[in-house]
Design a protein around this motif. Structure first.
Motif, PDB file in Angstrom:
ATOM      1  N   ASN A 258       0.182  -3.009   5.547  1.00  0.00           N
ATOM      2  CA  ASN A 258       0.734  -2.463   4.305  1.00  0.00           C
ATOM      3  C   ASN A 258       0.879  -3.453   3.170  1.00  0.00           C
ATOM      4  OD1 ASN A 258       1.660   0.438   4.154  1.00  0.00           O
ATOM      5  ND2 ASN A 258       2.129  -0.118   6.268  1.00  0.00           N
TER       6      ASN A 258
ATOM      7  N   GLN B 295       0.837  -1.208   0.000  1.00  0.00           N
ATOM      8  CA  GLN B 295       0.000   0.000   0.000  1.00  0.00           C
ATOM      9  C   GLN B 295       0.864   1.248   0.000  1.00  0.00           C
ATOM     10  OE1 GLN B 295      -3.254   0.088   2.734  1.00  0.00           O
ATOM     11  NE2 GLN B 295      -4.327  -1.155   1.237  1.00  0.00           N
ATOM     12  N   SER B 296       1.892   1.247   0.854  1.00  0.00           N
ATOM     13  CA  SER B 296       2.770   2.412   0.914  1.00  0.00           C
ATOM     14  C   SER B 296       4.219   1.949   0.838  1.00  0.00           C
ATOM     15  CB  SER B 296       2.529   3.189   2.217  1.00  0.00           C
ATOM     16  OG  SER B 296       3.674   3.932   2.542  1.00  0.00           O
TER      17      SER B 296
END
Lengths: 340, 340
Positions: A328, A283-284
């Protein structure tokens, strides 16, 4: 060059010494050197001064883990001083191996940008301080290997393809023939950990700053191509085994109850490789990059707000890693991948 | 005795031979023995006859994995016959080491129940077939170690506490002194896998059936207490390390892409231990018990409907294990446990 996960960060360093001062330090010289540099730097915005003697143990180790200060400087409690800008890209180490070491770290491949930033600092310093300089040799330095430009242009690279295919020894040999040095993640003498390597120039004499940067860039471009080819080859030759290792590394990172830094680095390398192969979605990406620094020993203690014993630290690391990755990383199942 | 995960299943076996027939087989004798037993058994409901010669390779291996047929019988393609009831608790092997071997397997500690079920079959057989019997010695068998009752009362136990604490060699020595034999999960000569052990009586001569069952039950009760104590001790002495191993085993089982039977058994043992310690919640304990049989080599191939090469089989095993555990196991986090 393509945006990729192979080049992590670039570091440029200039070694300088004050003219007419012997390289060996004593109380008087060390104090004078620090004073002269700090006087100049204090005119600049955003720089803070950290005498090592006044630095808490945890704060000092944190600076080492962020590559802003060398372990040698941290050990020099008597004379060492670090001057660091607020966004932690530029640091000046005083009374390390040389009187003055200027350094700039930037993400990705940014050697020219790093050198440009350092040149601004270096120009200001040289207008106020007479550097030890010989018109034939260039800058004079404590160690002969830095005489000339005093420049080390270093790139941190993530090379799981070369590592897992067993090509790393051949690669290091080849780099040495290109006059490049290969070091581990925490510099000279540290081991190769988590498939991370620092590649830097060997030569500083009889070569200009620009030529140095170009020669390192040239080497890096070659490495990137080889690394890409190795990653493809690994998947073609041992795909099942590799996917299995990657997915189990993920399973362990998400679920472990205690984990040391070294094992984390090894398993995390597999996880990052899994992202490259499309086995996971991140995600990041920034959150993942930060994780490596966050879970180093001092990073963990800093999160806890105090020094921790090894057992407590390893358990807290496992908790932080598990939670961060749970939030994440999304595991894609093989059918999802083949359907892509 | 408490309901627990230590005693998995009980197996009772009676060895019998037809009087006046030599133990060594030839075409005529083997055919006659099979015919006589099948004639009797065919009067009973729910029994099916499987001549090994007519059994497909996969079906044969499945019966071995379910402990309904011995590997020796399966290898005896010429003469071997298996007679099995429909709910697969009772099997009669013909022309194995002895002419007739009657066996009953039941879940949990159920040796007396097993013996009772076998006695019904054995009585019917003995009314129709003259067994080799000596009034002084008892039943005569092919191997001297079975002469007397011909009874082996065997209990499959899950002993991770004894195994992981390194006590297993001492435990086996102690069992031998109690006249008990300790074997691996697939019988004589097989290795100790997944912390599973079969404990059975050594003696068949000069001891009654009831005494045999009692002596095994007595040993089992002792083992259960020791195993419980060992599990507690392990957690007290190496809690962090043990929890870490358990959680990582779970992480690998859920995420692996390929896994062999042996590694599955080892990791699954940790998972079951984790359920005991309350690190996981199992939705269906039966589903977990079935999993061990389901993911044995023939079990996997049976699911695929055909023989598979090793690589394909190990990948399918990983998929089945991952999905089954994902649906059946819930990881509880440590804070959940301490809040309990």
């Amino acid at each position: 060059m393509d945006k990729n996960d192979i080049v992590i960060s670039s570091r440029v360093r200039l070694a300088r010494n004050v003219a007419d001062y012997p390289f060996t330090l004593n109380d008087e010289r060390a104090t004078l050197i620090a004073k002269r540099v700090i006087d100049v730097v204090s005119q600049l915005d955003n720089f803070s001064v950290y005498p090592i003697s006044k630095l808490g143990e945890l704060d000092g180790r944190l600076l080492v883990e962020k590559h802003l200060v060398s372990p040698d400087l941290l050990n020099n409690k008597k004379y060492g001083v670090a001057v660091i800008n607020s966004n932690q890209t530029v640091s000046i180490m005083l009374n390390e191996e040389d009187h003055i070491r200027e350094q700039c770290i930037l993400p990705g491949l940014a050697l020219s940008e790093g050198l440009n930033q350092l040149n601004i600092i270096d120009d200001i310093l040289s207008q106020n301080i007479d550097f030890a300089f010989n018109s034939k040799l260039g800058y004079l330095t404590s160690c002969l290997t830095n005489v000339g430009t005093g420049l080390r242009a270093s790139v941190m690279m993530f090379l799981p393809g070369l590592t897992l295919s067993g090509q790393i020894d051949r690669f290091i040999y080849k780099m040495n023939r290109l006059n490049m040095t290969v070091r581990g993640v925490y510099g000279e003498g540290t081991e190769y950990l988590g498939c991370l390597y620092q590649i830097s120039n060997q030569k500083t004499l009889g070569i200009s700053e620009e030529e140095t940067i170009l020669s390192v860039k040239f080497a890096i471009e070659q490495i990137v191509e080889t690394e890409k080819a190795m990653r493809m080859q690994l998947m073609q030759q041992n795909g099942d085994e590799l996917i299995d290792k990657i997915l189990r590394a993920y399973g362990q990172l998400i679920n472990c109850y205690t984990i040391g830094t070294h094992e984390f680095m090894e398993l995390f390398a597999y996880l990052k490789l899994g992202i490259f192969y499309g086995l996971f979605e991140a995600q990041s990406e920034d959150a993942l990059k930060e994780l490596i620094t966050e879970v180093q020993p001092a990073g963990i203690c800093s999160k806890a707000g105090r020094m921790l014993d090894d057992e407590t630290r390893d358990k807290l690391r496992a908790k932080i890693v598990g939670e961060k990755l749970q939030n994440n990383i999304k595991r894609l199942f093989i059918s999802d991948i083949t359907n892509k």
